[in-house]
Scaffold this active site. Structure first.
Site, short mmCIF file in Angstrom:
data_model
loop_
_atom_site.label_atom_id
_atom_site.label_comp_id
_atom_site.label_asym_id
_atom_site.label_seq_id
_atom_site.Cartn_x
_atom_site.Cartn_y
_atom_site.Cartn_z
N HIS A 83 -4.91 -1.22 6.89
CA HIS A 83 -6.12 -1.24 7.00
C HIS A 83 -6.64 -2.21 6.17
CE1 HIS A 83 -6.01 2.45 9.41
NE2 HIS A 83 -6.24 1.91 10.31
N CYS A 148 6.27 0.43 10.80
CA CYS A 148 6.92 0.87 9.81
C CYS A 148 8.18 1.87 9.82
CB CYS A 148 5.77 1.40 8.60
SG CYS A 148 6.56 1.85 7.13
N HIS A 176 -6.45 9.27 13.09
CA HIS A 176 -5.87 8.37 11.80
C HIS A 176 -5.19 8.21 13.84
CE1 HIS A 176 -3.05 5.91 10.03
NE2 HIS A 176 -4.60 5.88 8.89
N GLU A 178 -2.21 6.44 12.71
CA GLU A 178 0.04 7.41 12.48
C GLU A 178 -0.53 8.50 13.16
OE1 GLU A 178 2.40 8.03 9.05
OE2 GLU A 178 0.80 6.44 8.56
N THR A 244 2.24 9.02 6.62
CA THR A 244 3.15 8.31 6.10
C THR A 244 1.78 8.45 3.99
OG1 THR A 244 3.25 6.71 6.18
CG2 THR A 244 5.26 8.01 6.64
N ASN A 314 -4.24 5.99 2.91
CA ASN A 314 -3.37 5.64 1.38
C ASN A 314 -4.64 5.18 -0.07
OD1 ASN A 314 -2.78 2.36 -0.33
ND2 ASN A 314 -2.65 2.59 2.02
N SER A 372 -1.58 -1.64 1.83
CA SER A 372 -1.80 -2.76 2.32
C SER A 372 -3.42 -3.24 2.17
CB SER A 372 -2.77 -1.84 3.18
OG SER A 372 -3.84 -1.52 3.09
#
Length: 403
Positions: A83, A148, A176, A178, A244, A314, A372
């Site tokens: 992202h 990841c 999302h 993930e 995560t 994040n 990121s």
């Protein structure tokens, strides 16, 4: 730790020196205090940990290698690699196309893919369902799977718990990439439900104790649980795993809360409910970046800047932390700093861009970025800040003072 081959456009002369200094000074990463660069009339407090993490660097290296190794072929990404707009825009300039957007809306029909095409799985991973579609289309993804390792660690833990008849509570944002991937992989071996925050965890607790009915569970967690989930059956043995990039402290808070609920219920009733310890699924980079941000908050800052993609989970959590202690501006890059009086800042609560006047106030400025965000963008933000504030020392002078 492994050194990755990252394009030079993402590297930086300023931040690389700061990180090298801290690595020498604190090789075991025990000191979370910020690095202070003093420019006389302006003082930058740079978070101890920020920027590209292991998983992101691994994904970027694989993606650019895919471009180099497949000249003349069509190359696709399932969705955004990470992202960050700068990284994704550069990948598209290298000819990579996106099959879906971040909300799983189809941009390129699956039917258009052929066995000769190259498909890269992004760092978030992907769902079992998409893996099956690609397999049916004859598309191999093993070579350019950038999932990841820490996301895969969560999947592996979920698989083990599932084989032990645990139900998994996934702390994440249900839409999302993930979380969609983790939910899909988890559902192979166990029942699962997604909770976004403590408020949703509190409602789940009522389902555990029987205060909320089965019908209320289905209404509250609509589209956020596995198809055969029965709250009267599947909430007796639970464990918490996470997306995560969520707030690590919130994941731990939810886990401790649900653990206490299950223990209290067992102690005061004839029923038996158990809780699995899953603290080992928390991502080291998420922990380090958030701990470094909390240490940044310990100082008296006049304001802070967080750099990164606006759809980065994040990164938004770093904003969420910092805005508790000082005015905080969330920008994707230096272009959002319009001048010494005006800045464009993304509001994580309204999801709207705001233009703020009179934003530079005071001397002490905190700065960090998401996992990121390339360090080169941090360099550009710092350079623009110093120009606007007409710093009394050069960058080289401030860096030499570190040494």
């Amino acid at each position: 730790m492994k050194q990755f081959d990252i394009p030079s456009i993402f590297r930086s002369p300023i931040i690389s020196r700061v990180k090298a200094f801290r690595k020498t000074q604190d090789p075991r990463k025990k000191d979370f205090s910020p690095t202070i660069l003093d420019f006389g009339n302006i003082q930058l407090h740079i978070a101890r940990h920020f920027g590209f993490c292991y998983g992101v660097e691994n994904a970027i290296e694989i993606a650019y290698r895919a471009v180099e190794e497949n000249q003349g072929k069509r190359i696709f990404l399932l969705s955004q690699m990470i992202h960050n707009p700068t990284v994704n825009e550069d990948l598209t300039r290298h000819g990579i196309e996106f099959i879906q957007d971040t909300s799983a809306n189809q941009l390129i029909p699956w039917e258009e893919l052929t066995p000769n095409d190259v498909v890269i799985i992004p760092a978030f991973g992907t769902t079992i369902e998409i893996e099956q579609i690609l397999k049916e289309r004859g598309v191999s993804t093993e070579k350019y799977n950038t999932t990841c390792p820490f996301v895969e660690k969560v999947w592996n833990r979920a698989e083990k718990l599932g084989t032990e008849d645990h139900t998994l509570v996934i702390h994440g944002k249900y839409n999302h990439e993930e979380t969609r991937a983790t939910f899909s992989h988890t559902a192979l071996n166990s029942e699962a439900v997604i909770v976004k925050n403590m408020e949703e965890a509190a409602f789940l607790a009522k389902c555990i104790t029987g205060e909320a009915s089965k019908e209320e569970f289905y209404a509250f967690f609509k589209a956020k649980h596995t198809p055969n989930f029965d709250p009267e059956i599947h909430l007796t043995k639970i464990g918490v795993i996470n997306q995560t990039t969520m707030l690590a402290s919130e994941t731990q808070e939810i886990a401790e809360f649900l653990k206490k609920v299950t223990e209290d219920y067992t102690a005061t009733s004839k029923g038996s409910k158990t809780f699995a310890d899953t603290r080992d699924t928390l991502c080291y980079a998420t922990n380090d970046n958030q701990s470094a941000t909390e240490a940044l908050m310990n100082g008296t800052l006049d304001f802070a800047i967080v750099v990164g993609g606006y759809n980065s989970s994040n990164t938004s959590h770093l904003v969420e932390l910092l805005e508790q202690s000082c005015p905080t501006y969330f920008i994707k890059d230096e272009s959002e700093i319009l001048d010494a009086d005006t800045i464009n800042s993304f509001n994580i609560h309204t999801h709207q861009m705001e233009q703020i006047e009179g934003w530079i106030k005071g001397r002490k400025i905190g700065i960090t970025s998401g996992a990121s965000c390339p360090d080169s963008i941090m360099d550009n933000v710092i350079s623009k800040l110093l120009t606007l504030k007409e710093s009394q020392k050069s960058i080289e002078e401030a860096l030499q003072e570190l040494d």
